[in-house]
Motif scaffolding. Structure first.
Motif, PDB file in Angstrom:
ATOM      1  N   ASN A 150       0.823  -1.211   0.000  1.00 29.73           N
ATOM      2  CA  ASN A 150       0.000   0.000   0.000  1.00 29.73           C
ATOM      3  C   ASN A 150       0.855   1.257   0.000  1.00 29.73           C
ATOM      4  OD1 ASN A 150      -2.411  -1.411  -0.024  1.00 29.73           O
ATOM      5  ND2 ASN A 150      -2.594  -1.456   2.209  1.00 29.73           N
ATOM      6  N   ARG A 151       1.918   1.263   0.797  1.00 27.77           N
ATOM      7  CA  ARG A 151       2.810   2.425   0.812  1.00 27.77           C
ATOM      8  C   ARG A 151       3.553   2.563  -0.513  1.00 27.77           C
ATOM      9  NH1 ARG A 151       5.907   0.374   5.575  1.00 27.77           N
ATOM     10  NH2 ARG A 151       7.543   1.846   4.972  1.00 27.77           N
ATOM     11  N   ALA A 152       3.992   1.438  -1.063  1.00 28.07           N
ATOM     12  CA  ALA A 152       4.721   1.464  -2.339  1.00 28.07           C
ATOM     13  C   ALA A 152       3.850   2.045  -3.458  1.00 28.07           C
ATOM     14  CB  ALA A 152       5.175   0.053  -2.706  1.00 28.07           C
ATOM     15  N   LEU A 153       2.604   1.618  -3.538  1.00 27.66           N
ATOM     16  CA  LEU A 153       1.695   2.121  -4.570  1.00 27.66           C
ATOM     17  C   LEU A 153       1.383   3.597  -4.353  1.00 27.66           C
ATOM     18  CD1 LEU A 153      -0.756  -0.906  -4.912  1.00 27.66           C
ATOM     19  CD2 LEU A 153       0.984  -0.170  -6.556  1.00 27.66           C
TER      20      LEU A 153
ATOM     21  N   PRO B 167       9.809   7.085  -7.728  1.00 26.60           N
ATOM     22  CA  PRO B 167      10.334   5.708  -7.767  1.00 26.60           C
ATOM     23  C   PRO B 167      10.454   5.172  -6.348  1.00 26.60           C
ATOM     24  CG  PRO B 167      11.745   7.245  -8.983  1.00 26.60           C
ATOM     25  CD  PRO B 167      10.798   8.065  -8.183  1.00 26.60           C
ATOM     26  N   ILE B 168      10.404   3.853  -6.206  1.00 23.51           N
ATOM     27  CA  ILE B 168      10.584   3.259  -4.881  1.00 23.51           C
ATOM     28  C   ILE B 168      11.804   2.341  -4.895  1.00 23.51           C
ATOM     29  CG2 ILE B 168       8.147   3.384  -4.277  1.00 23.51           C
ATOM     30  CD1 ILE B 168       8.050   0.309  -4.770  1.00 23.51           C
ATOM     31  N   HIS B 169      12.333   2.137  -3.714  1.00 24.39           N
ATOM     32  CA  HIS B 169      13.534   1.319  -3.526  1.00 24.39           C
ATOM     33  C   HIS B 169      13.262   0.340  -2.396  1.00 24.39           C
ATOM     34  CE1 HIS B 169      17.839   1.197  -1.678  1.00 24.39           C
ATOM     35  NE2 HIS B 169      17.620   0.124  -2.428  1.00 24.39           N
ATOM     36  N   LEU B 170      13.182  -0.949  -2.727  1.00 28.58           N
ATOM     37  CA  LEU B 170      12.982  -1.990  -1.718  1.00 28.58           C
ATOM     38  C   LEU B 170      14.357  -2.473  -1.275  1.00 28.58           C
ATOM     39  CD1 LEU B 170      10.130  -4.003  -3.497  1.00 28.58           C
ATOM     40  CD2 LEU B 170       9.900  -2.131  -1.853  1.00 28.58           C
ATOM     41  N   LYS B 171      14.707  -2.192  -0.032  1.00 28.94           N
ATOM     42  CA  LYS B 171      16.039  -2.506   0.477  1.00 28.94           C
ATOM     43  C   LYS B 171      15.934  -3.419   1.680  1.00 28.94           C
ATOM     44  CE  LYS B 171      20.294  -0.304   2.192  1.00 28.94           C
ATOM     45  NZ  LYS B 171      20.960   0.968   2.512  1.00 28.94           N
ATOM     46  N   GLY B 172      16.763  -4.472   1.698  1.00 29.73           N
ATOM     47  CA  GLY B 172      16.751  -5.369   2.839  1.00 29.73           C
ATOM     48  C   GLY B 172      17.665  -6.545   2.626  1.00 29.73           C
ATOM     49  N   PRO B 173      17.851  -7.369   3.654  1.00 31.87           N
ATOM     50  CA  PRO B 173      18.737  -8.537   3.543  1.00 31.87           C
ATOM     51  C   PRO B 173      18.276  -9.500   2.451  1.00 31.87           C
ATOM     52  CG  PRO B 173      18.087  -8.131   5.833  1.00 31.87           C
ATOM     53  CD  PRO B 173      17.226  -7.255   4.979  1.00 31.87           C
ATOM     54  N   ALA B 174      19.198 -10.308   1.961  1.00 32.44           N
ATOM     55  CA  ALA B 174      18.855 -11.334   0.986  1.00 32.44           C
ATOM     56  C   ALA B 174      17.827 -12.288   1.589  1.00 32.44           C
ATOM     57  CB  ALA B 174      20.109 -12.113   0.584  1.00 32.44           C
TER      58      ALA B 174
ATOM     59  N   LYS C 292       7.191   4.003 -14.583  1.00 33.73           N
ATOM     60  CA  LYS C 292       7.465   3.820 -13.158  1.00 33.73           C
ATOM     61  C   LYS C 292       8.670   2.907 -13.003  1.00 33.73           C
ATOM     62  CE  LYS C 292       2.730   4.517 -11.467  1.00 33.73           C
ATOM     63  NZ  LYS C 292       2.272   5.156 -12.728  1.00 33.73           N
ATOM     64  N   ILE C 293       9.428   3.138 -11.942  1.00 37.08           N
ATOM     65  CA  ILE C 293      10.624   2.323 -11.725  1.00 37.08           C
ATOM     66  C   ILE C 293      10.682   1.855 -10.266  1.00 37.08           C
ATOM     67  CG2 ILE C 293      12.045   4.380 -11.369  1.00 37.08           C
ATOM     68  CD1 ILE C 293      14.385   2.753 -12.625  1.00 37.08           C
ATOM     69  N   ILE C 294      11.014   0.580 -10.102  1.00 38.92           N
ATOM     70  CA  ILE C 294      11.157  -0.035  -8.783  1.00 38.92           C
ATOM     71  C   ILE C 294      12.580  -0.563  -8.659  1.00 38.92           C
ATOM     72  CG2 ILE C 294      10.314  -1.824  -7.213  1.00 38.92           C
ATOM     73  CD1 ILE C 294       7.674  -1.805  -8.813  1.00 38.92           C
TER      74      ILE C 294
ATOM     75  N   ASP D 133      18.566  10.326  -3.481  1.00 33.34           N
ATOM     76  CA  ASP D 133      17.713  11.486  -3.221  1.00 33.34           C
ATOM     77  C   ASP D 133      16.491  11.530  -4.121  1.00 33.34           C
ATOM     78  OD1 ASP D 133      17.269  14.005  -1.840  1.00 33.34           O
ATOM     79  OD2 ASP D 133      17.714  14.963  -3.760  1.00 33.34           O
ATOM     80  N   ARG D 134      16.501  10.746  -5.195  1.00 34.82           N
ATOM     81  CA  ARG D 134      15.415  10.796  -6.173  1.00 34.82           C
ATOM     82  C   ARG D 134      14.358   9.708  -5.969  1.00 34.82           C
ATOM     83  NH1 ARG D 134      19.590  13.486  -8.404  1.00 34.82           N
ATOM     84  NH2 ARG D 134      19.266  14.852 -10.226  1.00 34.82           N
ATOM     85  N   PHE D 135      14.597   8.754  -5.058  1.00 34.54           N
ATOM     86  CA  PHE D 135      13.565   7.746  -4.817  1.00 34.54           C
ATOM     87  C   PHE D 135      13.242   7.632  -3.333  1.00 34.54           C
ATOM     88  CE2 PHE D 135      17.459   4.977  -5.711  1.00 34.54           C
ATOM     89  CZ  PHE D 135      17.791   4.779  -4.380  1.00 34.54           C
ATOM     90  N   ILE D 136      12.215   6.857  -3.020  1.00 34.62           N
ATOM     91  CA  ILE D 136      11.790   6.638  -1.638  1.00 34.62           C
ATOM     92  C   ILE D 136      12.112   5.201  -1.263  1.00 34.62           C
ATOM     93  CG2 ILE D 136       9.823   6.542  -0.056  1.00 34.62           C
ATOM     94  CD1 ILE D 136       8.538   8.765  -1.727  1.00 34.62           C
TER      95      ILE D 136
END
Length: 311
Positions: free
Chosen positions: A31-34, A42-49, A173-175, A195-198
């Motif tokens: 929901n937050r990503a959309l 753009p969104i950035h999903l960051k986390g451990p493998a 859109k870019i993920i 600085d350009r994505f969340i």
């Protein structure tokens, strides 16, 4: 030839895991990503493998409902792979025999241009998933700065289109996805790009979510999956700072137990050895000075305690 890091998947949204499990934890992230994507960021999903970043990105792309293309980051990816490049020549031969006594042959060679993934996505308003983008060299990713800020893509001087600046389609859109910077083979991302994505920080899901995901991907019964996921999570918590024990390990363990119909019992030597094999695999691929004997003893203790608690 395209580099190995850039692959054509067609409508890659169809490649997402059919057993994708929509839990409250995942639903809240989606929901937050959309929200951010629909606002034009753009969104950035960051986390451990092993936290499900790639499959989550594919699922989000599927919800958007646009054709999706994908780039897999690695050190071999170059700007030309993403934008496009010259690719061979087209030969044209014209024979002039209008005057019977005069025979002319004219040969003309024209260089061919092949569009890259970014041109197609930007021009047609596709969703672009850039998986593990920090595995690509920072200078390669510089091409994205104008795409995300000025909404134009600067094309190379040898591009054979009519314009050298490509206006970005409003639906584009870019993920992005990435592992933490301390991982081997990961570059530090440029501040200008960050600085350009969340960024949405992902971690391993809660107990119920992890159980549901393991059940959906393995077909194991809920009661058995609860036991196995509890073992994985307890082992992960103890060794979190030493080596990786991921969500994938829960799925692997449940799937193996289901497929081989292994009895989940502490006195079952095969079961204990399977747990050890699956959950200590991360040690061999990471440079650590870990006492394997001690680790196996810890895991055996965890198995015993968990199975006693869930009797």
């Amino acid at each position: 030839m395209p580099k190995e890091g850039v692959k054509g998947l067609g409508d890659v949204a169809m490649a997402y895991n059919n057993a994708f499990t929509l839990t409250p934890y995942v639903d809240e992230i989606i929901n937050r990503a959309l929200l951010y994507l629909n606002a034009g960021y753009p969104i950035h999903l960051k986390g451990p493998a092993g936290t499900g970043k790639t499959v989550l990105a594919m699922y989000i792309a599927k919800l958007i409902g646009k054709p999706t293309t994908m780039i897999f980051g690695n050190e071999a990816v170059e700007t030309s792979d993403m934008i496009g490049s010259d690719f061979g020549y087209t030969k044209r031969v014209v024979e002039d025999n209008y005057i019977h006594s005069v025979h002319k042959i004219m040969e003309d060679y024209e260089q061919k241009w092949i569009d890259g993934r970014i041109i197609n996505a930007c021009e047609k308003g596709y969703v672009l998933i850039y998986d593990e983008f920090t595995r690509s060299r920072p200078e390669t990713n510089n091409i994205l700065l104008s795409v995300l800020e000025e909404k134009v893509l600067e094309l190379p001087i040898n591009y054979y289109g009519s314009n050298k600046l490509l206006k970005i389609h409003p639906d584009f859109k870019i993920i992005f996805t990435s592992n933490p910077e301390e991982y081997t083979g990961v570059y530090k991302s440029q501040d200008a790009l960050v600085d350009r994505f969340i960024t949405l920080e992902l971690d391993f899901p809660d107990q119920n979510s992890e159980v549901n995901i393991a059940v959906a991907n393995s077909g194991l019964s809920l009661d058995k999956a609860v036991n196995l996921v509890s073992i994985v999570r307890s082992f992960r918590e103890i060794n979190r700072s030493k080596f990786l024990v991921s969500l994938r390990d829960s799925i692997k363990l449940c799937k193996i137990i289901k497929t081989a119909n292994i009895n989940i019992a502490y006195d079952n030597d095969v079961f204990r050895k399977v747990c050890i094999d699956v959950l200590t695999s991360g040690i061999s691929v990471q440079k650590t000075n870990i006492d394997r004997t001690k680790i196996k003893e810890e895991l055996n203790t965890i198995i015993k305690v968990v199975l006693m608690e869930h009797k």
